[in-house]
Design an enzyme around this catalytic site. Structure first.
Site, mmCIF file in Angstrom:
data_model
loop_
_atom_site.group_PDB
_atom_site.id
_atom_site.type_symbol
_atom_site.label_atom_id
_atom_site.label_comp_id
_atom_site.label_asym_id
_atom_site.label_seq_id
_atom_site.Cartn_x
_atom_site.Cartn_y
_atom_site.Cartn_z
ATOM 1 N N ARG A 1 72.588 11.562 51.612
ATOM 2 C CA ARG A 1 73.660 10.913 52.353
ATOM 3 C C ARG A 1 73.081 10.301 53.635
ATOM 4 O O ARG A 1 71.928 10.539 53.968
ATOM 5 C CB ARG A 1 74.792 11.913 52.662
ATOM 6 C CG ARG A 1 74.242 13.254 53.075
ATOM 7 C CD ARG A 1 74.900 13.899 54.235
ATOM 8 N NE ARG A 1 75.049 13.047 55.366
ATOM 9 C CZ ARG A 1 74.103 12.866 56.310
ATOM 10 N NH1 ARG A 1 72.901 13.435 56.229
ATOM 11 N NH2 ARG A 1 74.340 12.080 57.352
ATOM 12 N N ALA B 1 73.568 6.365 55.741
ATOM 13 C CA ALA B 1 73.488 4.993 55.229
ATOM 14 C C ALA B 1 72.075 4.557 54.815
ATOM 15 O O ALA B 1 71.880 4.094 53.679
ATOM 16 C CB ALA B 1 74.081 4.042 56.275
ATOM 17 N N ARG C 1 79.079 4.813 46.521
ATOM 18 C CA ARG C 1 79.795 4.982 47.795
ATOM 19 C C ARG C 1 80.086 3.581 48.360
ATOM 20 O O ARG C 1 79.207 2.722 48.325
ATOM 21 C CB ARG C 1 78.982 5.812 48.805
ATOM 22 C CG ARG C 1 78.808 7.260 48.357
ATOM 23 C CD ARG C 1 78.294 8.137 49.473
ATOM 24 N NE ARG C 1 79.348 8.467 50.425
ATOM 25 C CZ ARG C 1 79.116 9.095 51.579
ATOM 26 N NH1 ARG C 1 77.874 9.420 51.922
ATOM 27 N NH2 ARG C 1 80.107 9.384 52.398
ATOM 28 N N GLN D 1 78.451 17.787 58.652
ATOM 29 C CA GLN D 1 77.086 17.251 58.780
ATOM 30 C C GLN D 1 76.448 17.683 60.108
ATOM 31 O O GLN D 1 75.241 17.907 60.177
ATOM 32 C CB GLN D 1 77.104 15.707 58.703
ATOM 33 C CG GLN D 1 77.337 15.133 57.327
ATOM 34 C CD GLN D 1 78.797 14.859 57.054
ATOM 35 O OE1 GLN D 1 79.682 15.508 57.615
ATOM 36 N NE2 GLN D 1 79.069 13.922 56.170
ATOM 37 N N ASP E 1 77.447 3.012 59.594
ATOM 38 C CA ASP E 1 77.387 2.724 58.156
ATOM 39 C C ASP E 1 77.536 1.238 57.872
ATOM 40 O O ASP E 1 77.115 0.754 56.819
ATOM 41 C CB ASP E 1 78.458 3.510 57.407
ATOM 42 C CG ASP E 1 78.036 4.958 57.304
ATOM 43 O OD1 ASP E 1 78.180 5.686 58.303
ATOM 44 O OD2 ASP E 1 77.494 5.337 56.250
ATOM 45 N N ASN F 1 81.651 4.114 61.089
ATOM 46 C CA ASN F 1 80.789 5.301 61.083
ATOM 47 C C ASN F 1 81.657 6.505 60.723
ATOM 48 O O ASN F 1 82.871 6.390 60.505
ATOM 49 C CB ASN F 1 80.104 5.473 62.450
ATOM 50 C CG ASN F 1 79.003 6.522 62.408
ATOM 51 O OD1 ASN F 1 78.158 6.510 61.512
ATOM 52 N ND2 ASN F 1 79.012 7.445 63.346
ATOM 53 N N LYS F 2 81.020 7.645 60.672
ATOM 54 C CA LYS F 2 81.689 8.891 60.250
ATOM 55 C C LYS F 2 83.016 9.095 60.977
ATOM 56 O O LYS F 2 83.114 8.870 62.184
ATOM 57 C CB LYS F 2 80.727 10.056 60.508
ATOM 58 C CG LYS F 2 81.221 11.432 60.150
ATOM 59 C CD LYS F 2 81.717 11.562 58.736
ATOM 60 C CE LYS F 2 80.726 11.102 57.685
ATOM 61 N NZ LYS F 2 81.349 10.976 56.334
HETATM 62 O O1 MRU Z 1 79.181 10.649 54.721
HETATM 63 P P1 MRU Z 1 77.795 10.549 55.286
HETATM 64 O O2 MRU Z 1 77.221 11.865 55.669
HETATM 65 O O3 MRU Z 1 76.890 9.723 54.415
HETATM 66 O O4 MRU Z 1 77.988 9.735 56.632
HETATM 67 C C1 MRU Z 1 76.871 9.459 57.435
HETATM 68 C C2 MRU Z 1 77.213 8.781 58.693
HETATM 69 O O5 MRU Z 1 78.335 8.436 58.963
HETATM 70 C C3 MRU Z 1 76.065 8.449 59.598
HETATM 71 O O6 MRU Z 1 76.463 8.468 60.934
HETATM 72 C C4 MRU Z 1 75.563 7.043 59.252
HETATM 73 O O7 MRU Z 1 75.371 6.895 57.877
HETATM 74 C C5 MRU Z 1 74.306 6.731 59.949
HETATM 75 S S1 MRU Z 1 72.963 7.686 59.317
HETATM 76 C C6 MRU Z 1 71.548 7.174 60.071
#
Ligand code: MRU
Length: 350
Positions: A55, A57, A98, A201, A242, A252-253
């Site tokens: 997981r 991006a 995704r 995470q 993302d 983003n998350k």
């Molecule tokens: O659902 P995830 O864990 O894939 O989400 C990840 C994020 O939102 C990160 O902040 C983003 O991908 C940047 S990772 C360098």
């Protein structure tokens, strides 16, 4: 960046290509088990991406690129254009794993282009491209570490969200790379990480990852962020992305948006760190981004134990969009966009 000891600050590798298979550090099992999941075909890679075994991006994009290399072994084609047609269904299944992180579609587009311009052995060309995507990501992260850390004054506290470290990239990380660099340079005195519910995470990955480097980090409940800012304990919020749109809006998350609002209210600066592979100049604004929604079950329990009464509905969007006017700096390997808007984004990304 000579002042970073990468042997100390960059040890985790979530993606390993063996020559025959793709090994993914299974992030569902961290922090208590470090097990690699072996993918021998592209559908196994797509399933691993969907299930969050891999997981983040950039890591999703890199894994998908290796997925194409695996798919190429299962078709019988002598010419690149013939191969491109035969590979397309596998590429589509990878892309569908995704929806929000643009790095996935970006990596697949790069693989398609590399295939079509291959002159010799097209399978070797695909393998070289996957390796290049991975190598370039690591280099971008190290460069962004230097650019982002330079914005952080000596003695600062920082808050980060989700996991943006080695685990989410080829190595070193985006936002976590800036934090690693800032700690190594003595700019950052205190690191706080939000739990990042529901998948945790921050709690399961980020504080563990920093612990591997010997960096002290303090875990907070996501709901404690505004209180932390009000107490003056952090000067910057540093997050990944993302997808970054043409006007500087950032997906983003989930929870990033409320951090940006709270940061602005408390006079705390807000930094987004992402490689240019996360920039999507074809999407005008954040309203146009597809936000992934995952199973309600992720909210119904913690670590497999049910915490919510049966029959309760739950809504589980896993990303949100932070409007560009709440962002102080977007840091990419191509440069820093301060107070991003469409004009400033176009000046750097065309
Ligand atoms: O659902 P995830 O864990 O894939 O989400 C990840 C994020 O939102 C990160 O902040 C983003 O991908 C940047 S990772 C360098």
């Amino acid at each position: 960046m000579s002042d970073i000891d990468y042997a100390r600050y960059d040890r985790i590798r979530p993606i390993r290509w063996t020559g025959d298979a793709l090994e993914l550090l299974d992030q569902r099992k961290l922090p208590f088990a470090t097990e690699y999941l072996t993918c021998r075909n592209s559908d196994e890679v797509a399933a691993a991406i969907h299930a969050l075994a891999v997981r983040g991006a950039p890591a999703i994009g890199i894994a998908a690129a290796w997925g194409v290399v695996l798919a190429a072994r299962e078709i019988d084609a002598s010419e690149p254009d013939q191969a491109a047609v035969q590979l397309e269904p596998a590429l589509r299944r990878l892309n569908a794993a995704r929806p929000t992180a643009v790095n996935l579609a970006w990596a697949l587009a790069r693989m398609r282009a590399a295939l079509l311009r291959a002159t010799g052995d097209w399978r070797e060309a695909l393998e070289a491209e996957a390796r290049a995507i991975e190598t370039e990501d690591l280099a971008a992260n190290r460069h962004m570490g230097a650019l982002g850390a330079a914005l952080i004054p000596q003695g600062s506290g920082v808050l980060t969200h989700c996991n943006t470290g080695s685990l989410a990239t080829a190595g070193f990380g985006t936002a976590l790379g800036v934090i690693r660099a800032g700690v190594a340079q003595g700019r950052i005195d205190a690191v706080f990480a939000g739990e990042t519910r529901p998948w945790l995470q921050g709690a399961r990955l980020t504080v563990w990852e920093l612990q591997q480097d010997g960096i002290d980090a303090t875990l907070i409940a996501d709901a404690a962020a505004s209180h932390l800012m009000k107490a003056g304990k952090v000067q910057w919020v540093v997050v990944g992305a993302d997808r970054i749109c043409a006007n500087g809006d950032v997906a983003n998350k989930i929870g990033t948006y409320q951090l940006a609002i709270a940061a602005r209210h408390h006079g705390v600066k807000f930094m987004v760190v992402a490689p240019s592979s996360t920039v999507d100049m074809a999407t005008a604004s954040g309203d146009l981004i597809e936000i992934e929604e995952r199973e309600a079950g992720e909210l119904h329990g913690v670590g497999g134990t049910r915490t919510v009464a049966e029959g309760i509905a739950a809504w589980n969007p896993v990303f949100d969009v932070t409007p560009h006017d709440l962002i102080d700096a977007i840091v990419t390997e191509k440069g820093v966009v301060e107070r991003p808007d469409e004009e400033r984004m176009r000046a750097l990304f065309g």
